[in-house]
Design a protein around this motif. Structure first.
Motif, PDB file in Angstrom:
ATOM      1  N   ASP A 119      -2.729   2.333 -11.518  1.00  0.00           N
ATOM      2  CA  ASP A 119      -2.552   0.881 -11.412  1.00  0.00           C
ATOM      3  C   ASP A 119      -1.606   0.413 -12.512  1.00  0.00           C
ATOM      4  O   ASP A 119      -1.973   0.402 -13.696  1.00  0.00           O
ATOM      5  CB  ASP A 119      -3.896   0.177 -11.548  1.00  0.00           C
ATOM      6  CG  ASP A 119      -3.793  -1.334 -11.368  1.00  0.00           C
ATOM      7  OD1 ASP A 119      -2.670  -1.842 -11.247  1.00  0.00           O
ATOM      8  OD2 ASP A 119      -4.848  -1.998 -11.370  1.00  0.00           O
ATOM      9  N   THR A 164       5.989  -0.384 -10.545  1.00  0.00           N
ATOM     10  CA  THR A 164       5.207  -0.194  -9.319  1.00  0.00           C
ATOM     11  C   THR A 164       5.144   1.261  -8.888  1.00  0.00           C
ATOM     12  O   THR A 164       4.155   1.681  -8.271  1.00  0.00           O
ATOM     13  CB  THR A 164       5.815  -1.046  -8.186  1.00  0.00           C
ATOM     14  OG1 THR A 164       5.861  -2.416  -8.599  1.00  0.00           O
ATOM     15  CG2 THR A 164       5.005  -0.926  -6.908  1.00  0.00           C
ATOM     16  N   ARG A 179       0.838  -1.188   0.000  1.00  0.00           N
ATOM     17  CA  ARG A 179       0.000   0.000   0.000  1.00  0.00           C
ATOM     18  C   ARG A 179       0.876   1.242   0.000  1.00  0.00           C
ATOM     19  O   ARG A 179       1.876   1.324   0.713  1.00  0.00           O
ATOM     20  CB  ARG A 179      -0.899   0.028   1.233  1.00  0.00           C
ATOM     21  CG  ARG A 179      -1.890  -1.118   1.302  1.00  0.00           C
ATOM     22  CD  ARG A 179      -2.959  -1.015   0.245  1.00  0.00           C
ATOM     23  NE  ARG A 179      -3.730   0.218   0.383  1.00  0.00           N
ATOM     24  CZ  ARG A 179      -4.682   0.589  -0.461  1.00  0.00           C
ATOM     25  NH1 ARG A 179      -4.970  -0.177  -1.508  1.00  0.00           N
ATOM     26  NH2 ARG A 179      -5.347   1.712  -0.270  1.00  0.00           N
ATOM     27  N   LEU A 220       2.026   3.587  -8.514  1.00  0.00           N
ATOM     28  CA  LEU A 220       1.013   3.487  -7.467  1.00  0.00           C
ATOM     29  C   LEU A 220       0.985   4.732  -6.602  1.00  0.00           C
ATOM     30  O   LEU A 220      -0.069   5.136  -6.097  1.00  0.00           O
ATOM     31  CB  LEU A 220       1.284   2.254  -6.592  1.00  0.00           C
ATOM     32  CG  LEU A 220       0.947   0.893  -7.205  1.00  0.00           C
ATOM     33  CD1 LEU A 220       1.501  -0.222  -6.337  1.00  0.00           C
ATOM     34  CD2 LEU A 220      -0.554   0.745  -7.385  1.00  0.00           C
ATOM     35  N   ALA A 255      -0.704  -2.469 -13.396  1.00  0.00           N
ATOM     36  CA  ALA A 255      -1.110  -3.715 -14.047  1.00  0.00           C
ATOM     37  C   ALA A 255      -1.850  -3.453 -15.349  1.00  0.00           C
ATOM     38  O   ALA A 255      -1.783  -4.263 -16.280  1.00  0.00           O
ATOM     39  CB  ALA A 255      -1.967  -4.553 -13.110  1.00  0.00           C
ATOM     40  N   GLU A 294      -2.754   5.965  -2.568  1.00  0.00           N
ATOM     41  CA  GLU A 294      -3.095   4.989  -3.596  1.00  0.00           C
ATOM     42  C   GLU A 294      -4.604   4.872  -3.745  1.00  0.00           C
ATOM     43  O   GLU A 294      -5.336   4.712  -2.773  1.00  0.00           O
ATOM     44  CB  GLU A 294      -2.510   3.625  -3.229  1.00  0.00           C
ATOM     45  CG  GLU A 294      -2.810   2.546  -4.256  1.00  0.00           C
ATOM     46  CD  GLU A 294      -2.277   1.180  -3.861  1.00  0.00           C
ATOM     47  OE1 GLU A 294      -2.713   0.186  -4.454  1.00  0.00           O
ATOM     48  OE2 GLU A 294      -1.433   1.120  -2.946  1.00  0.00           O
ATOM     49  N   ARG A 306      -7.894   0.049  -6.927  1.00  0.00           N
ATOM     50  CA  ARG A 306      -7.586  -0.413  -8.277  1.00  0.00           C
ATOM     51  C   ARG A 306      -8.874  -0.779  -9.008  1.00  0.00           C
ATOM     52  O   ARG A 306      -9.764  -1.419  -8.446  1.00  0.00           O
ATOM     53  CB  ARG A 306      -6.638  -1.608  -8.227  1.00  0.00           C
ATOM     54  CG  ARG A 306      -5.316  -1.280  -7.550  1.00  0.00           C
ATOM     55  CD  ARG A 306      -4.280  -2.311  -7.860  1.00  0.00           C
ATOM     56  NE  ARG A 306      -3.044  -2.061  -7.133  1.00  0.00           N
ATOM     57  CZ  ARG A 306      -1.861  -2.575  -7.459  1.00  0.00           C
ATOM     58  NH1 ARG A 306      -1.785  -3.383  -8.507  1.00  0.00           N
ATOM     59  NH2 ARG A 306      -0.793  -2.318  -6.758  1.00  0.00           N
ATOM     60  N   PRO A 363      -9.758  -2.805 -12.278  1.00  0.00           N
ATOM     61  CA  PRO A 363      -9.216  -3.641 -13.356  1.00  0.00           C
ATOM     62  C   PRO A 363     -10.042  -3.519 -14.631  1.00  0.00           C
ATOM     63  O   PRO A 363     -11.161  -2.999 -14.630  1.00  0.00           O
ATOM     64  CB  PRO A 363      -9.303  -5.056 -12.779  1.00  0.00           C
ATOM     65  CG  PRO A 363     -10.470  -4.991 -11.834  1.00  0.00           C
ATOM     66  CD  PRO A 363     -10.435  -3.608 -11.234  1.00  0.00           C
ATOM     67  N   GLU A 423       1.596  -7.058 -11.055  1.00  0.00           N
ATOM     68  CA  GLU A 423       1.783  -6.031 -12.091  1.00  0.00           C
ATOM     69  C   GLU A 423       2.516  -6.578 -13.320  1.00  0.00           C
ATOM     70  O   GLU A 423       2.809  -5.824 -14.256  1.00  0.00           O
ATOM     71  CB  GLU A 423       2.528  -4.843 -11.494  1.00  0.00           C
ATOM     72  CG  GLU A 423       1.608  -3.975 -10.630  1.00  0.00           C
ATOM     73  CD  GLU A 423       2.198  -3.600  -9.297  1.00  0.00           C
ATOM     74  OE1 GLU A 423       3.442  -3.555  -9.195  1.00  0.00           O
ATOM     75  OE2 GLU A 423       1.421  -3.352  -8.347  1.00  0.00           O
TER      76      GLU A 423
END
Length: 349
Positions: free
Chosen positions: A109, A101, A41, A104, A111, A45, A48, A50, A78
């Protein structure tokens, strides 16, 4: 200047004749495995969001994640990956990507970028030829029919996939490393394009004969494909913006029994090259099929990488790299890890 689709696509009318008679002496048996790092975390942040599972990218993501594997994880973190047969099974294209990363901290996000990049790489490569469009060599030149399609190199695939990410509205911003490889079923030729610290190794006769060099701006900061947020969005002043033009390209001839391992740095920061070679051996308990062997190798690599991440007293490759920079990071490095393994077989035709 980016490549245009017109510059790389060489289309001619679709042939009515099937091309199944063209010899393909090489076959590639694929295994893929993955595991996420423990959730982290960051201050500020955002929750997320998706890709929705009923959308094009989300449904494709779910199909890739649902492929059978022994490692009991359902997410890539990710990281993401793809593998697909190219047109007329002329070869296989595969790749891995590692979302950065650090986004974040700005509420992005990572990913989404890596998943979209691999989706578009899959989308472009599945309809292209791994080499020049194939024709039946048994026919006289005058009898050969024109063939629809185009040759797509890994570099061109990366460039087109990056363009696809830039057009994705749901990917507001982000960045990712990328490694894309094509394997030619007719010639056994491997071609690759790599940007950042993901990469691949080739194992022959239980030894690593090639490992892709990493590309970094400085220690632990890889080169990366990047999408910056719109001017009205939150600034991300530390972003590195690199181009597919900076990708390193490579080609080589493969042999029967070679093993190609594509990976994100969650593997190579924790597992030494000689250990990768030792793990990528035939396992009598995995089954007789080459597909099962490739999958077992991928699973063992991920399991061992996770064990190394948790080891506090074991010297890791990441610890050694840090020491050369005057830094101290003892033990393993927790990270997402994704691996795609290709086992090469050559048969007489």
């Amino acid at each position: 200047m980016r490549l245009s689709i017109q510059e790389i696509v060489r289309c001619t009318p679709l042939a009515s004749r099937p091309f199944s008679s063209i010899p393909h002496p090489y076959s590639f048996h694929i295994g893929a495995s993955f595991a996420p790092k423990p959730p982290i975390r960051f201050a500020g942040e955002k929750p997320r969001v998706p890709f929705p599972s009923d959308g094009i990218i989300g449904s494709w993501r779910d199909r890739m994640l649902a492929q059978p594997k022994a490692v009991p994880t359902k997410e890539c973190g990710e990281d993401f990956f793809f593998h697909v047969h190219m047109r007329n099974k002329s070869g296989v294209c595969l790749g891995v990507a590692d979302g950065v990363t650090g986004w974040l901290e700005s509420g992005v996000d990572p990913a989404l970028f890596s998943q979209a990049l691999m989706f578009h790489a899959h989308r472009y490569s599945r309809s292209a030829w791994v080499g020049e469009p194939e024709v039946d060599p048994s026919l006289e030149y005058e009898e050969r029919e024109e063939v629809e399609g185009w040759e797509l190199t890994p570099y061109e695939c990366m460039d087109l996939a990056y363009g696809g990410v830039l057009r994705e509205k749901m990917v507001e911003a982000g960045s990712s490393t990328a490694c894309i490889i094509s394997l030619n079923s007719a010639t056994g030729l491997l071609r690759a394009a790599n940007l950042g610290d993901s990469g691949f190794s080739i194992i022959r006769a239980a030894s690593v004969i090639y490992s892709q060099p990493v590309q970094t701006h400085f220690f632990n900061c890889p080169k990366q494909l990047t999408k910056l947020p719109p001017p009205s969005g939150k600034r991300f002043t530390r972003a590195c913006v690199d181009s597919p033009r900076e990708a390193q390209t490579y080609w080589t001839q493969l042999c029967d029994g070679d093993i190609v391992v594509a990976y994100t740095d969650g593997l190579t920061d924790n597992v030494f090259p000689h250990e990768i070679a030792e793990i990528c051996t035939v396992d009598p308990d995995a089954g007789e099929s080459d597909d099962a062997q490739a999958q077992a190798m991928a699973d063992r690599l991920v399991v061992y990488a996770r064990e190394c991440m948790a080891a506090k007293t074991r010297v890791s490759p990441f610890e050694r790299h840090a020491a050369r920079e005057g830094m101290f990071f003892p033990g393993g490095k927790p990270d997402d890890v994704t691996v795609v393994v290709a086992l090469v077989r050559e048969t007489e035709v």
